[in-house]
Motif scaffolding. Sequence first.
Motif, PDB file in Angstrom:
ATOM      1  N   LEU A  38       0.570 -39.283  -2.241  1.00 39.37           N
ATOM      2  CA  LEU A  38       2.299 -38.486  -3.036  1.00 39.37           C
ATOM      3  C   LEU A  38       1.360 -37.569  -3.845  1.00 39.37           C
ATOM      4  CD1 LEU A  38       4.082 -41.595  -3.528  1.00 39.37           C
ATOM      5  CD2 LEU A  38       4.334 -40.309  -2.445  1.00 39.37           C
ATOM      6  N   VAL A  39       0.228 -37.308  -4.696  1.00 39.91           N
ATOM      7  CA  VAL A  39      -0.429 -37.066  -5.350  1.00 39.91           C
ATOM      8  C   VAL A  39      -0.611 -35.147  -4.274  1.00 39.91           C
ATOM      9  CG1 VAL A  39      -2.089 -35.839  -6.880  1.00 39.91           C
ATOM     10  CG2 VAL A  39      -1.604 -38.485  -7.165  1.00 39.91           C
ATOM     11  N   ALA A  40      -1.445 -35.368  -3.340  1.00 40.55           N
ATOM     12  CA  ALA A  40      -1.233 -34.129  -1.971  1.00 40.55           C
ATOM     13  C   ALA A  40      -0.046 -33.817  -1.929  1.00 40.55           C
ATOM     14  CB  ALA A  40      -2.179 -34.689  -0.775  1.00 40.55           C
ATOM     15  N   LEU A  41       0.447 -34.613  -2.108  1.00 36.19           N
ATOM     16  CA  LEU A  41       2.464 -33.576  -1.859  1.00 36.19           C
ATOM     17  C   LEU A  41       2.519 -33.117  -3.369  1.00 36.19           C
ATOM     18  CD1 LEU A  41       3.412 -36.699   0.966  1.00 36.19           C
ATOM     19  CD2 LEU A  41       2.915 -34.006   1.354  1.00 36.19           C
ATOM     20  N   LYS A  42       2.628 -33.245  -4.376  1.00 36.11           N
ATOM     21  CA  LYS A  42       2.810 -32.875  -5.391  1.00 36.11           C
ATOM     22  C   LYS A  42       4.086 -33.544  -6.025  1.00 36.11           C
ATOM     23  CE  LYS A  42      -0.313 -28.880  -6.880  1.00 36.11           C
ATOM     24  NZ  LYS A  42      -0.825 -28.814  -5.642  1.00 36.11           N
ATOM     25  N   ARG A  43       4.555 -34.692  -5.017  1.00 33.96           N
ATOM     26  CA  ARG A  43       5.975 -35.161  -4.958  1.00 33.96           C
ATOM     27  C   ARG A  43       6.875 -35.531  -6.317  1.00 33.96           C
ATOM     28  NH1 ARG A  43       7.979 -37.901  -0.464  1.00 33.96           N
ATOM     29  NH2 ARG A  43       9.886 -37.789  -2.043  1.00 33.96           N
ATOM     30  N   ASP A  44       7.773 -35.076  -6.525  1.00 30.30           N
ATOM     31  CA  ASP A  44       8.563 -34.858  -7.797  1.00 30.30           C
ATOM     32  C   ASP A  44       8.567 -36.613  -8.081  1.00 30.30           C
ATOM     33  OD1 ASP A  44      10.300 -35.484  -9.676  1.00 30.30           O
ATOM     34  OD2 ASP A  44      11.611 -33.543  -9.572  1.00 30.30           O
ATOM     35  N   VAL A  45       8.019 -37.224  -9.069  1.00 31.01           N
ATOM     36  CA  VAL A  45       8.582 -38.617  -9.291  1.00 31.01           C
ATOM     37  C   VAL A  45       9.656 -39.192 -10.184  1.00 31.01           C
ATOM     38  CG1 VAL A  45       6.952 -39.894  -7.459  1.00 31.01           C
ATOM     39  CG2 VAL A  45       6.041 -39.613  -9.432  1.00 31.01           C
ATOM     40  N   GLY A  46       9.971 -38.547 -11.095  1.00 31.41           N
ATOM     41  CA  GLY A  46      10.303 -38.187 -11.805  1.00 31.41           C
ATOM     42  C   GLY A  46      11.435 -39.888 -12.266  1.00 31.41           C
ATOM     43  N   THR A  47      12.203 -40.259 -11.981  1.00 24.55           N
ATOM     44  CA  THR A  47      13.213 -41.320 -11.958  1.00 24.55           C
ATOM     45  C   THR A  47      12.510 -42.565 -11.093  1.00 24.55           C
ATOM     46  OG1 THR A  47      13.440 -40.590  -9.222  1.00 24.55           O
ATOM     47  CG2 THR A  47      14.793 -39.960 -10.789  1.00 24.55           C
ATOM     48  N   ILE A  48      11.559 -42.604 -11.094  1.00 20.71           N
ATOM     49  CA  ILE A  48      10.491 -43.770 -10.657  1.00 20.71           C
ATOM     50  C   ILE A  48       8.933 -44.384 -10.819  1.00 20.71           C
ATOM     51  CG2 ILE A  48      11.687 -44.633  -7.788  1.00 20.71           C
ATOM     52  CD1 ILE A  48       9.651 -42.628  -7.366  1.00 20.71           C
ATOM     53  N   LYS A  49       8.917 -43.062 -11.949  1.00 23.59           N
ATOM     54  CA  LYS A  49       7.793 -42.910 -12.384  1.00 23.59           C
ATOM     55  C   LYS A  49       7.287 -44.708 -12.926  1.00 23.59           C
ATOM     56  CE  LYS A  49       9.031 -41.044 -16.858  1.00 23.59           C
ATOM     57  NZ  LYS A  49       9.384 -39.930 -17.383  1.00 23.59           N
ATOM     58  N   GLN A  50       7.736 -45.638 -13.826  1.00 21.43           N
ATOM     59  CA  GLN A  50       7.200 -47.028 -14.111  1.00 21.43           C
ATOM     60  C   GLN A  50       7.352 -47.829 -13.190  1.00 21.43           C
ATOM     61  OE1 GLN A  50       6.729 -47.654 -16.962  1.00 21.43           O
ATOM     62  NE2 GLN A  50       7.013 -46.569 -18.617  1.00 21.43           N
ATOM     63  N   ALA A  51       8.187 -47.573 -11.807  1.00 17.45           N
ATOM     64  CA  ALA A  51       8.012 -48.944 -11.150  1.00 17.45           C
ATOM     65  C   ALA A  51       6.863 -48.672 -10.119  1.00 17.45           C
ATOM     66  CB  ALA A  51       9.764 -48.308 -10.355  1.00 17.45           C
ATOM     67  N   LEU A  52       6.715 -47.208 -10.259  1.00 18.23           N
ATOM     68  CA  LEU A  52       5.558 -46.712  -9.154  1.00 18.23           C
ATOM     69  C   LEU A  52       3.971 -47.211  -9.068  1.00 18.23           C
ATOM     70  CD1 LEU A  52       5.073 -42.584  -9.519  1.00 18.23           C
ATOM     71  CD2 LEU A  52       5.347 -44.285  -7.084  1.00 18.23           C
ATOM     72  N   LEU A  53       4.219 -47.803 -11.129  1.00 19.33           N
ATOM     73  CA  LEU A  53       3.196 -48.349 -10.920  1.00 19.33           C
ATOM     74  C   LEU A  53       3.587 -50.462 -11.311  1.00 19.33           C
ATOM     75  CD1 LEU A  53       2.303 -46.914 -15.050  1.00 19.33           C
ATOM     76  CD2 LEU A  53       1.319 -46.295 -12.934  1.00 19.33           C
ATOM     77  N   GLU A  54       3.996 -50.405 -11.522  1.00 22.70           N
ATOM     78  CA  GLU A  54       4.615 -52.006 -11.041  1.00 22.70           C
ATOM     79  C   GLU A  54       3.649 -52.507 -10.281  1.00 22.70           C
ATOM     80  OE1 GLU A  54       5.583 -53.789 -13.247  1.00 22.70           O
ATOM     81  OE2 GLU A  54       6.825 -52.076 -14.066  1.00 22.70           O
ATOM     82  N   ASP A  55       2.972 -53.846  -9.952  1.00 22.94           N
ATOM     83  CA  ASP A  55       2.034 -54.290  -8.647  1.00 22.94           C
ATOM     84  C   ASP A  55       2.526 -54.551  -7.564  1.00 22.94           C
ATOM     85  OD1 ASP A  55      -0.005 -54.329 -10.723  1.00 22.94           O
ATOM     86  OD2 ASP A  55       0.225 -56.413 -11.115  1.00 22.94           O
ATOM     87  N   ASP A  56       4.054 -55.040  -7.251  1.00 22.97           N
ATOM     88  CA  ASP A  56       4.990 -55.567  -6.231  1.00 22.97           C
ATOM     89  C   ASP A  56       5.303 -53.909  -5.483  1.00 22.97           C
ATOM     90  OD1 ASP A  56       6.481 -55.079  -8.744  1.00 22.97           O
ATOM     91  OD2 ASP A  56       7.311 -57.168  -7.756  1.00 22.97           O
ATOM     92  N   PHE A  57       5.376 -52.851  -5.945  1.00 20.89           N
ATOM     93  CA  PHE A  57       6.197 -51.462  -6.226  1.00 20.89           C
ATOM     94  C   PHE A  57       6.321 -51.728  -4.352  1.00 20.89           C
ATOM     95  CE2 PHE A  57       6.879 -46.855  -5.480  1.00 20.89           C
ATOM     96  CZ  PHE A  57       8.115 -46.982  -5.587  1.00 20.89           C
ATOM     97  N   ASP A  58       7.197 -51.024  -3.644  1.00 21.93           N
ATOM     98  CA  ASP A  58       7.306 -50.745  -2.674  1.00 21.93           C
ATOM     99  C   ASP A  58       6.929 -48.417  -2.370  1.00 21.93           C
ATOM    100  OD1 ASP A  58       7.333 -50.723   0.442  1.00 21.93           O
ATOM    101  OD2 ASP A  58       9.263 -51.578   0.277  1.00 21.93           O
ATOM    102  N   PHE A  59       6.291 -48.495  -1.507  1.00 24.87           N
ATOM    103  CA  PHE A  59       5.711 -48.016  -1.251  1.00 24.87           C
ATOM    104  C   PHE A  59       6.681 -47.084  -0.390  1.00 24.87           C
ATOM    105  CE2 PHE A  59       2.402 -47.611  -4.701  1.00 24.87           C
ATOM    106  CZ  PHE A  59       2.143 -46.751  -4.698  1.00 24.87           C
ATOM    107  N   THR A  60       6.934 -47.903   0.746  1.00 25.83           N
ATOM    108  CA  THR A  60       8.014 -47.633   1.617  1.00 25.83           C
ATOM    109  C   THR A  60       9.336 -47.136   1.204  1.00 25.83           C
ATOM    110  OG1 THR A  60       8.265 -49.742   2.469  1.00 25.83           O
ATOM    111  CG2 THR A  60       6.658 -48.647   3.096  1.00 25.83           C
ATOM    112  N   GLU A  61       9.313 -47.140   0.102  1.00 26.87           N
ATOM    113  CA  GLU A  61      11.038 -46.382  -0.355  1.00 26.87           C
ATOM    114  C   GLU A  61      10.603 -45.537  -0.671  1.00 26.87           C
ATOM    115  OE1 GLU A  61      11.759 -48.949  -4.189  1.00 26.87           O
ATOM    116  OE2 GLU A  61      12.036 -50.781  -2.995  1.00 26.87           O
ATOM    117  N   ILE A  62       9.644 -44.989  -0.704  1.00 22.54           N
ATOM    118  CA  ILE A  62       9.476 -43.286  -1.118  1.00 22.54           C
ATOM    119  C   ILE A  62       9.423 -42.712   1.013  1.00 22.54           C
ATOM    120  CG2 ILE A  62       8.562 -40.847  -1.586  1.00 22.54           C
ATOM    121  CD1 ILE A  62       7.354 -43.277  -4.259  1.00 22.54           C
ATOM    122  N   PRO A  63      10.283 -41.935   0.772  1.00 21.87           N
ATOM    123  CA  PRO A  63       9.973 -41.218   2.265  1.00 21.87           C
ATOM    124  C   PRO A  63       8.847 -40.039   2.097  1.00 21.87           C
ATOM    125  CG  PRO A  63      11.800 -40.194   0.986  1.00 21.87           C
ATOM    126  CD  PRO A  63      11.197 -41.001   0.381  1.00 21.87           C
TER     127      PRO A  63
END
Lengths: 53, 402
Positions: free
Chosen positions: B377-402
């Motif tokens: 996601l860093v390589a893609l410089k993805r816009d994660v403004g709305t999910i930034k908090q959730a990203l850090l959670e241990d159980d975050f499901d990255f498959t939700e991000i296309p």
Amino acid sequence: MDKYECTACGYVYDPAVGDPDNGIAPGTSFEALPDTWVCPQCGVPKDLFVKVG
Amino acid sequence: MNVLIIGNGLAGTLAAKSLRELDPDLGIEVLGEERHPYYPRPNLIEYVAGRLPLEKIFAFPEEWAARQGITLRLGEKVARILPAEKKVETAAGAVLSYDALLIATGARAALPPVPGVDKKGVFVLRTLDDAHDLIAYLEGHRRVAVLGGGLLGLEIARAIRGRGADVEVIEFFDRLLPRQLDPAAAAILRAQFEKTGISVRLRATTKEILGDSGGVRGLRFESGETLGTEAVVIAAGIKPEIGLAADAGLQIGRGVLVDDRMKTSGPGIFAAGDAAEHRGRIYGIIPAAFEQARVAAANMLGQDKPYGGTVPFNTLKVAGLYLTSAGEIDAEGPGFESLVHSDPAAGLYKKIVLQDGRLAGAIWMGTKKGAAEISRLVALKRDVGTIKQALLEDDFDFTEIP
Ligand SMILES: Cc1cc2nc3c(=O)[nH]c(=O)nc-3n(C[C@H](O)[C@H](O)[C@H](O)COP(=O)(O)OP(=O)(O)OC[C@H]3O[C@@H](n4cnc5c(N)ncnc54)[C@H](O)[C@@H]3O)c2cc1C
Ligand SMILES: [Zn+2]
């Protein structure tokens, strides 16, 4: 089947893709790779890969 | 058409491999100063640690080059490039012609200008010969200081510790891995490191390497303190090998200057790997050398393949901790925002850095769950403004991000 990442260079082995350039057919699990297989990007042996799920 | 490659490290070898894949009839000749066929340098760490036997160090079987129709001239150092004549001259006096030339001379270990660096018992770890020398010396010398708390210094320290020696890491910065970690993460890493019996000394500038005709005896720091040690391993960065290019009149900076086609200022001359400087950058890492080598190979054959840079990416496992660090990890100022999730006792530290809502960098330490995904996601410089908090959670499901 799990993907494995090279700890030296970041290359990810994806069993679905295999490594056709080096004679590994799609669908080959990491465990089934021959012992002589090395990272196609940097050449380190299988021992330096970790599972990334 | 005949292609010459100077250097049989990763860039030279992978360029030769790519060239052969692209053109079965091309003449390919590789000149390597080292006596050994290609081996990945990370294997040296495993070798020093005693985890990898010598025969597993080399990437390809001995007959590989011959089977590929690649002429490998080992132990042959190029002394001069003659750009006007499209020739190179080896140290032994042989003259070889080329239609296209690749400078893949890599880098050597940088030596700090400290009195005593030439003493017996002072080492670097860049080549297989370096590794042999170091291992032999460690047989009789059990106290080792590693100068440099960067990635390579820590890997070397861990490898030497693995042989049972006493190791102290000396870092002049105020934290370990200053390029990969922010201060909070570095403190967690240090604690984990010390648990494995490796000492760490920060903010220490080495003024002199002490010793006598018998070899190294210690270090003296700017503070006036001294440390007794029997061997010193220097891991203080790299110095690109640009001598050949400079002598040939090619444009150089810290490295050999290349454009987006990996072309130097000389006719038909390309450069790739640790020796090359692209858009002001010398990467010094495998993924960059790999990409550059492939791009150079394509352009040497007249294709038009651009190189746009490589996102620095590092994964390692130190003191039992997984560590991934990608992009900008400690950026501050307008437009930047950092979010952290940390559990020091567990060795866990996760941080993302956003620039105007887009992912600019991340540190993922103590877990590999989501590490590959976050660096992608860093390589893609993805816009994660709305999910930034959730990203850090241990159980975050990255498959939700296309
Ligand atoms: C111990 C160690 C561990 C590392 N671990 C990692 C890691 O985990 N991940 C990562 O991304 N990177 C790592 N690196 C860095 C990585 O190895 C380099 O980025 C990579 O080797 C660069 O490849 P290169 O071909 O450009 O240069 P080099 O590997 O330096 O190869 C250049 C070759 O050219 C030869 N040469 C130089 N001048 C001449 C001449 N005049 N004539 C003939 N031959 C010449 C040299 O002898 C050398 O063999 C590590 C480096 C070291 C030393
Ligand atoms: Zn690799």
